[in-house]
Design an enzyme around this catalytic site. Sequence first.
Site, PDB file in Angstrom:
ATOM      1  N   HIS A 113      -9.104   6.510   4.018  1.00 32.64           N
ATOM      2  CA  HIS A 113      -8.280   5.293   4.012  1.00 32.64           C
ATOM      3  C   HIS A 113      -8.826   4.395   2.910  1.00 32.64           C
ATOM      4  CE1 HIS A 113      -6.215   2.031   6.703  1.00 32.64           C
ATOM      5  NE2 HIS A 113      -6.011   1.796   5.418  1.00 32.64           N
ATOM      6  N   LEU A 125      -6.295  -1.549   1.106  1.00 33.54           N
ATOM      7  CA  LEU A 125      -6.588  -2.523   2.159  1.00 33.54           C
ATOM      8  C   LEU A 125      -7.038  -1.756   3.388  1.00 33.54           C
ATOM      9  CD1 LEU A 125      -6.328  -5.570   3.133  1.00 33.54           C
ATOM     10  CD2 LEU A 125      -4.348  -4.726   4.344  1.00 33.54           C
ATOM     11  N   LEU A 154      -3.170   5.362   1.747  1.00 35.24           N
ATOM     12  CA  LEU A 154      -3.237   4.371   0.672  1.00 35.24           C
ATOM     13  C   LEU A 154      -2.521   3.128   1.193  1.00 35.24           C
ATOM     14  CD1 LEU A 154      -2.132   6.660  -2.300  1.00 35.24           C
ATOM     15  CD2 LEU A 154      -4.451   6.064  -1.623  1.00 35.24           C
ATOM     16  N   GLU A 155      -3.278   2.055   1.420  1.00 36.46           N
ATOM     17  CA  GLU A 155      -2.682   0.864   2.015  1.00 36.46           C
ATOM     18  C   GLU A 155      -2.722  -0.313   1.057  1.00 36.46           C
ATOM     19  OE1 GLU A 155      -2.844  -1.905   6.047  1.00 36.46           O
ATOM     20  OE2 GLU A 155      -3.967  -0.029   5.984  1.00 36.46           O
ATOM     21  N   LEU A 156      -1.562  -0.918   0.882  1.00 36.43           N
ATOM     22  CA  LEU A 156      -1.387  -2.125   0.076  1.00 36.43           C
ATOM     23  C   LEU A 156      -1.983  -1.965  -1.319  1.00 36.43           C
ATOM     24  CD1 LEU A 156       0.174  -4.145   1.764  1.00 36.43           C
ATOM     25  CD2 LEU A 156      -1.784  -5.661   1.683  1.00 36.43           C
TER      26      LEU A 156
END
Length: 166
Positions: A16, A19, A60-62
């Site tokens: 992860h 963000l 993949l966050e933000l």
Amino acid sequence: DTVRRLVEAGIPVMGHIGLTPQSVNQLGGYRVQGKSTKAAVELMEDARALEEAGAYAIVLELVPTELGDLVTQRVSIPTIGIGAGGGCDGQVQVFHDLLGLYTEFVPRHAGRYAALAEVISQAVATYAADVRDRTFPTEKESYPMSRAVRDELTGQLADRPQSGPR
């Protein structure tokens, strides 16, 4: 090192990056990550490190759409985007956002497929009122006891002291 050790121990790991909500305070709040060249390179290196350590996928966050695309193109494991554009191999959403359970803040990347906050709030208020008014539960939502068992139970309890009034 931690990811590698977990994978070697037989524990599947999904990485992860971008963000990470558990680190939101260290990241300066709920902000897009990887906007500068330096930050984008670091995230790309993190993605490659996760892949090399044996992660089976990466969230993949933000992150900017273009960075999501680049990471997806340059790693051999699946990428799952949440606010990372449509180029990732898959997508995930927080179901509270998806169902419209929050009303004060809606993230830009959230796909709202319903507006249930009002419906749920009204349902809970109606339920609470029915309980207060003693219109719920009714006989329909209750389970009766046979008369024989009730009579036997009442007979056995007759000799025992009762608690005070309710």
